[in-house]
Write a protein that holds these residues in place. Structure first.
Motif, PDB file in Angstrom:
ATOM      1  N   THR A   2       0.692  -1.065   0.070  1.00  0.00           N
ATOM      2  CA  THR A   2      -0.025  -0.037  -0.142  1.00  0.00           C
ATOM      3  C   THR A   2       0.780   1.360   0.299  1.00  0.00           C
ATOM      4  O   THR A   2       0.461   2.256  -0.297  1.00  0.00           O
ATOM      5  CB  THR A   2      -0.905   0.065   0.998  1.00  0.00           C
ATOM      6  N   GLY A   3       2.269   1.083   0.577  1.00  0.00           N
ATOM      7  CA  GLY A   3       2.862   2.475   0.608  1.00  0.00           C
ATOM      8  C   GLY A   3       2.732   2.980   1.872  1.00  0.00           C
ATOM      9  O   GLY A   3       1.829   2.480   2.820  1.00  0.00           O
ATOM     10  N   THR A   4       3.271   4.111   1.990  1.00  0.00           N
ATOM     11  CA  THR A   4       3.229   4.730   3.493  1.00  0.00           C
ATOM     12  C   THR A   4       2.434   6.209   3.274  1.00  0.00           C
ATOM     13  O   THR A   4       1.605   6.121   2.275  1.00  0.00           O
ATOM     14  CB  THR A   4       4.449   5.405   3.927  1.00  0.00           C
ATOM     15  N   SER A   5       2.297   7.039   4.101  1.00  0.00           N
ATOM     16  CA  SER A   5       1.631   8.386   4.286  1.00  0.00           C
ATOM     17  C   SER A   5       2.211   8.989   5.322  1.00  0.00           C
ATOM     18  O   SER A   5       2.883   9.048   6.068  1.00  0.00           O
ATOM     19  CB  SER A   5       0.151   8.017   4.556  1.00  0.00           C
ATOM     20  N   THR A   6       1.708  10.488   4.943  1.00  0.00           N
ATOM     21  CA  THR A   6       2.013  11.490   5.989  1.00  0.00           C
ATOM     22  C   THR A   6       1.133  11.346   7.222  1.00  0.00           C
ATOM     23  O   THR A   6       0.088  10.516   7.388  1.00  0.00           O
ATOM     24  CB  THR A   6       1.920  12.969   5.599  1.00  0.00           C
ATOM     25  N   ASN A   7       1.510  11.858   8.395  1.00  0.00           N
ATOM     26  CA  ASN A   7       0.685  11.680   9.436  1.00  0.00           C
ATOM     27  C   ASN A   7      -0.655  12.476   9.257  1.00  0.00           C
ATOM     28  O   ASN A   7      -1.620  12.025  10.122  1.00  0.00           O
ATOM     29  CB  ASN A   7       1.251  12.429  10.727  1.00  0.00           C
ATOM     30  N   ASP A   8      -1.090  13.078   8.398  1.00  0.00           N
ATOM     31  CA  ASP A   8      -2.204  13.726   7.917  1.00  0.00           C
ATOM     32  C   ASP A   8      -2.975  12.904   7.023  1.00  0.00           C
ATOM     33  O   ASP A   8      -3.947  13.159   6.304  1.00  0.00           O
ATOM     34  CB  ASP A   8      -1.888  15.280   7.578  1.00  0.00           C
ATOM     35  N   GLY A   9      -2.295  11.881   6.668  1.00  0.00           N
ATOM     36  CA  GLY A   9      -3.171  11.073   5.555  1.00  0.00           C
ATOM     37  C   GLY A   9      -2.913  11.174   4.007  1.00  0.00           C
ATOM     38  O   GLY A   9      -3.647  10.623   3.191  1.00  0.00           O
ATOM     39  N   TYR A  10      -1.915  12.055   3.700  1.00  0.00           N
ATOM     40  CA  TYR A  10      -1.438  12.068   2.164  1.00  0.00           C
ATOM     41  C   TYR A  10      -0.822  10.850   2.005  1.00  0.00           C
ATOM     42  O   TYR A  10       0.595  10.567   2.488  1.00  0.00           O
ATOM     43  CB  TYR A  10      -0.753  13.458   2.170  1.00  0.00           C
ATOM     44  N   THR A  11      -0.975  10.114   0.849  1.00  0.00           N
ATOM     45  CA  THR A  11      -0.553   8.934   0.515  1.00  0.00           C
ATOM     46  C   THR A  11       0.406   8.894  -0.186  1.00  0.00           C
ATOM     47  O   THR A  11       0.577   9.949  -1.005  1.00  0.00           O
ATOM     48  CB  THR A  11      -1.700   7.878   0.044  1.00  0.00           C
ATOM     49  N   GLU A  12       1.429   7.895  -0.083  1.00  0.00           N
ATOM     50  CA  GLU A  12       2.576   7.875  -1.067  1.00  0.00           C
ATOM     51  C   GLU A  12       2.209   7.665  -2.491  1.00  0.00           C
ATOM     52  O   GLU A  12       2.717   8.396  -3.452  1.00  0.00           O
ATOM     53  CB  GLU A  12       3.377   6.508  -0.477  1.00  0.00           C
TER      54      GLU A  12
END
Length: 319
Positions: free
Chosen positions: A136-146
């Protein structure tokens, strides 16, 4: 992407203790990072940019013919001459320094992977062992996905490369529900006989870990994987991208991977192991660090990131 194949589990990485005093002194700022790469990337990075587009509307002026009043009107032919066959347009649809070159851009992950976990967890052969089809990949703490980040940067990168005349192919572009699997991503570049392949990612390491790094293929010869022919060219491609990325973005090399060189060699990535053409991954920054995340979520910075990658590819293809 600090994960097994494309998935970075947000685990902290240690900063290696072997950094030299020189590197430690150079990397504290973006300017220092630029100097590191200016030194390491060779004369090319100190030369003028080689991938600037031709000025819009540029033409070659023809010589004026004789004045019509001095030339008698020719006798019309009895039959019309066939119209001249137009020249085929260069690949990429534009003239430029990269005309005729094929670049495959591989946006890391897929936004739909979150809804297809069983499919992406299927194991595929990467030569050295078997790994998940995709992650799935990662994301920022605010939910913006890789996945959203990689698609945006990849689309910007395509525009920049096509302006230079390159033919650009994507491994996927909002046309698949999930994936493709990492082995298929490699096959797409191989089938295209790409002159260069770049897989775009962002990392998911611990807070405080900052900066970008480029992942290079290790020397692998196992099963269906044989990177013998691409290790050298891929390193050249990766070094040039790293040097240009510093210059375009102002970002420093990773402080937790690569000992300040911004280069990391890996043999556990199917997308690299199975490639038969020069290929690298770039981790543009750490989504789990607040300062890096502020850059990655900025549209203006993403354009700079795309420019840096395009400049590095152009430097490699016009060397």
């Amino acid at each position: 992407m600090s994960y097994d194949e494309n998935q970075h589990s947000p685990r902290p990485r240690r900063t290696r203790g072997t950094l030299t005093v020189v590197i430690a002194a150079l990397v504290p700022s973006a300017l220092a990072g630029w100097l590191v790469w200016l030194a390491m990337s060779g004369p090319d990075d100190s030369e003028p940019q080689k991938v600037l587009p031709l000025p819009s509307g540029q033409t070659t002026a023809g010589k004026p013919g004789p004045d019509a009043s001095d030339t008698p009107s020719p006798t019309p032919p009895t039959t019309s001459a066939p119209a001249p066959t137009p020249s085929a347009p260069p690949k990429g649809g534009a003239a430029g320094p990269l005309a005729g070159k094929v670049v495959v851009v591989d946006p890391g992950h897929n936004p739909g992977n979150f809804k297809h976990t069983s499919e992406i967890n299927k194991l595929v052969d990467i030569g050295t062992n078997r790994k998940e089809c995709d992650t799935t990949g990662t994301s920022t703490n605010d939910g913006y996905t890789e996945a959203a980040f990689t698609r945006d940067v990849s689309q910007r990168l395509r525009t920049l490369l096509e302006k230079q005349g390159a033919t650009v192919e994507f491994t996927h572009d909002n046309d698949r529900a999930f994936g493709p699997c990492v082995d298929e991503r490699a096959r797409i570049g191989n089938k295209a006989k790409a002159d260069a392949v770049v897989s775009v990612h962002a990392d998911g390491s611990a807070a405080g870990n900052r900066g970008f790094h480029v992942i290079l293929p290790a020397l692998v010869s196992a099963g269906g994987a044989d990177t013998t022919a691409i290790v050298g060219p891929s390193r050249d491609l990766g070094e040039r991208i790293a040097g240009k990325f510093v210059r375009a973005t102002g970002s420093a090399p990773s402080n937790y991977v690569g000992d300040g060189t911004a280069l990391d060699v890996r043999k556990d990535l199917g997308g690299l192991n199975l490639s038969t053409v020069p290929k690298v991954f770039i981790e543009c920054g750490n989504m789990r660090d607040a300062q890096d995340a502020a850059l990655l979520t900025s549209s203006g910075w993403r354009q700079k990131a795309a420019q840096g990658i395009a400049d590095g590819i152009g430097s490699y293809l016009t060397r």
